[in-house]
Every structure is written in structure tokens, then in C-alpha cells.
Scaffold this motif. Sequence first.
Motif, short mmCIF file in Angstrom:
data_model
loop_
_atom_site.label_atom_id
_atom_site.label_comp_id
_atom_site.label_asym_id
_atom_site.label_seq_id
_atom_site.Cartn_x
_atom_site.Cartn_y
_atom_site.Cartn_z
N PRO A 111 0.83 -1.22 -0.14
CA PRO A 111 0.19 -0.09 -0.24
C PRO A 111 0.90 1.35 -0.04
N TYR A 112 0.34 2.33 -0.50
CA TYR A 112 0.93 3.52 -0.54
C TYR A 112 1.33 4.23 0.97
N SER A 113 2.62 4.54 1.05
CA SER A 113 3.01 5.57 2.26
C SER A 113 3.98 6.52 1.86
N ASP A 114 3.72 7.60 2.33
CA ASP A 114 4.34 8.75 2.28
C ASP A 114 5.91 8.46 2.75
N PHE A 119 9.35 -3.59 8.73
CA PHE A 119 8.25 -4.29 9.40
C PHE A 119 8.75 -4.76 10.80
N THR A 120 7.88 -4.68 11.71
CA THR A 120 7.97 -5.27 13.14
C THR A 120 6.52 -5.97 13.44
N SER A 121 6.75 -7.15 14.18
CA SER A 121 5.53 -8.10 14.40
C SER A 121 4.65 -8.27 13.25
N GLY A 122 5.38 -8.26 12.21
CA GLY A 122 4.55 -8.79 10.96
C GLY A 122 3.90 -7.68 10.19
N VAL A 123 4.22 -6.42 10.78
CA VAL A 123 3.26 -5.39 10.12
C VAL A 123 4.28 -4.18 9.95
N ALA A 124 4.12 -3.31 9.04
CA ALA A 124 4.64 -2.24 8.94
C ALA A 124 3.76 -0.95 8.78
N VAL A 125 4.37 0.17 9.69
CA VAL A 125 3.59 1.23 9.58
C VAL A 125 3.52 1.97 8.26
N MET A 126 2.26 2.75 7.93
CA MET A 126 2.22 3.45 6.80
C MET A 126 1.84 5.03 7.23
N LYS A 127 2.12 5.98 6.51
CA LYS A 127 1.77 7.40 6.57
C LYS A 127 1.31 7.83 5.39
N VAL A 128 0.08 8.41 5.57
CA VAL A 128 -0.82 8.90 4.51
C VAL A 128 -1.22 10.45 4.92
N GLY A 129 -0.70 11.33 4.55
CA GLY A 129 -0.80 12.61 4.79
C GLY A 129 -0.31 12.80 6.05
N ASN A 130 -1.03 13.41 7.15
CA ASN A 130 -0.80 13.41 8.52
C ASN A 130 -1.44 12.22 9.51
N LYS A 131 -1.78 11.15 8.70
CA LYS A 131 -2.29 9.91 9.46
C LYS A 131 -1.65 8.73 9.27
N ILE A 132 -1.62 7.85 10.51
CA ILE A 132 -0.80 6.65 10.53
C ILE A 132 -1.78 5.41 10.34
N GLY A 133 -1.28 4.29 9.94
CA GLY A 133 -1.94 2.74 9.90
C GLY A 133 -0.94 2.11 9.76
N ALA A 134 -1.35 0.66 9.37
CA ALA A 134 -0.29 -0.25 9.13
C ALA A 134 -0.96 -1.33 8.00
N PHE A 135 0.01 -1.92 7.52
CA PHE A 135 -0.28 -3.19 6.62
C PHE A 135 0.63 -4.23 6.89
N PRO A 144 -6.45 0.81 9.49
CA PRO A 144 -6.53 2.30 8.78
C PRO A 144 -5.71 3.40 8.95
N ALA A 145 -5.38 4.20 8.20
CA ALA A 145 -4.63 5.37 8.44
C ALA A 145 -5.52 6.59 9.30
#
Length: 368
Positions: A111-114, A119-135, A144-145
Motif C-alpha cells: 500500500p502507498y505510504s508517504d 516491518f515489526t511483529s509482521g506489520v509495517a506502519v504507513m503514513k498517508v498525509g498526517n495520519k498513520i496506519g499499518a499493513f 486504517p490510516a
Amino acid sequence: MRKIVILSLMILGQSIFAQELALVKEKAKIGYIDKSGNYSVQPTYDSAKDFSDGLAAVKVKDSWGFIGKDGQMVIEPSFSRTRDFNDGLCAVERDGAWFYINKKGEKQTMPYSDKIYDFTSGVAVMKVGNKIGAFDKAGKVTIPAEYDVIKPFQNGFARASKNGQWGIIDTNGKVIVPVEYKDVGEYVNGVTWAQKEKSYGVIDGNVFTVVEGADKIWDFGNQTLTYARRNGKVGFVDKAGKWIIEPKFAKARAFNQNLAPVFEGGKWGYINIEGNYVVEPSYNDAESFSNDGLAPVKGKSWGFIDTSGKLVIPMEYDISISFGFTEKNKGFNGGVSRVKKSGKWGFIDTKGNLLGNKWFYNAELFHN
């Protein structure tokens, strides 16, 4: 016979993969040693990183690639920058663009991330604009971000913030501790600390219990006690938020092996879980015991004591200069300790023997 040979090769392969190696620098070149002190990868690299998830990034001329623990190139050098492998994936840069690769060096669609995160614990954080989620590793968005901050996941849990409030979430986005606190600590074995308005307390599961008078609480570690401060003095509380050892010390560190270092009267000593001294305050500095049953203590230099307080390795080393050491990795880790003497770095075992009888210009901790 053929089955026996195949099984033996499988066991050998698993053994090599599980083996921990340490990056060392001898003269101007970098290589990797095992816990016998022998080279598994000869010092041939000018730039290299620690092993992580079975692979290490090494620089050949102007490009980075990855080697395995046998020293063979697994992913050919073609990257301008790299991170570390975790959960089978790694963030790399080529031609100014960051992306993820697997252990075959194949580019992965995510997924797109700025900004690219590890990856840690099987997921990576993603940054979309000013919000944070993970995949997750399959590229599925699990969170969701919608958060303002998500701290790195540890053992499947992370501190997360919305609108200035903090809580704990898991890798699927499930809220474990409600996002309603002014601050919150790491979630360890179902327990953490938190600040609610002006009160500090302990959360066991998701129940918040105020710790009477506390104005700071540190993260829980391997035991069900942690240290906390009240009126400028430090004591210990349990996961129910009860003072077990009244705050009377100037400083303290975490319990392990049922012993904790405390600072009183200008010196460090060790107390048991009843709050009684097992080692009277006599050291200029002291760290928590490791799972190997030894703790670093300092006079003019550092040595190691056992749980009876006996000095078993003489105070003739440095242990904590540079490399961003934390309380959790000072001293012994998995049977060896990284130490410095006469300007050189090396490793000693729990008997005080120097691994490989060799010192290095630089040495890092052992990693898988």
C-alpha cells in the motif's frame, strides 16, 4: 541413507540460520564472528550492517546487497541504501525510490505510504498525509490510516495516539488499552503504566489503577514489579498498582533474577523483592541482572557480579560507550558480553574468557 543425508543437511541449514553472528571491524575491514570467536564471514567489507532475519547488508563498491551467514551473496548489490530485514521483508532504495523486497530480492507491491517503515511483529506502519496506519506482509491494510502516531510494535503491541490521547493497539488494529490517556508505556505481559490527567497508574489488562502519589512510572520488564517515583524518591509497585517497596531510593533500575539495582547514599547496591539489601551499596554504577545471572557493576571500570553478590569477572572493562546501548542490552546477552579494554572491543563469556582471544577495532552485538 538418502533420507538421513537430506535430514542431516536440513538440520545443518537450520543450525546455520539460527546461529548468532556479530559484526566486527579488524583494521579497516568488516567481517562477522560466531560465539566461538571464529570468523564465519572473513573481514572483506568496507561498510556492512548487523545480521537481521538471517541476512546482512554489505556494501560492494557503491552499491548495497545482502549476504547469508555463510558469507555468500544472496541478493546482488544494486541498492543505494538499505534498512534491515524483518519478517522476511526489507526496505531498500534504488534510483531515489524506496520500496520493499523479499529474501529473493524481488520487489513487493505494498500500500502507498508517504514514508517507508520497517516491518515489526509482521506489520509495517504507513503514513498517508498526517495520519498513520499499518499493513501486513501480504500488503493487506490491517490498521486504517486514522491515528496521529503509532510507535514501533513490540511483541505484537504498539502505543498509538489520536487527538493527543494515547492507548495500546495490536497488529490488527484492535484497541487493547483505550485511547484515552495522556501518556502510556510499553505493553508487557498484559501490563503497562499510564497517565490520566495528573494521576499515574498501572493498567492490568485494561483496568487503570492509580498508584498513590506517583509522578513517574517506568516500563514493566521480565517481572511483575516495576519502579516508580513519589516525592523525588524511587520505589517499586506491582501490577495491581500497590507500593511493594516504599520509595526511598534516589535511583533504581529494573528487577531481574529477583534482584534490582538501587542508588542510595551515593552508591549502587542490589535489593531483593522484599526490599532488603543482598548487595550493599558499594558501586559507582550498576545495571540490572541479565538472564545469564550476571550484572555489570562499576568501580573505576566495569566488572560482573553473580546473584550472591560475588565479583566473578574483574572490574577492568568498559561496557556502555557509544552504539546507543540501553539498559536491556548492557552486559550479558545470550552468554556473551560486549566489552572494551585498552581501546579495543571484544566479547567475554560468563567465565570471563575472551572469545577467540581476540580484540577488535569495533564490535557490535550478536544478532540472528
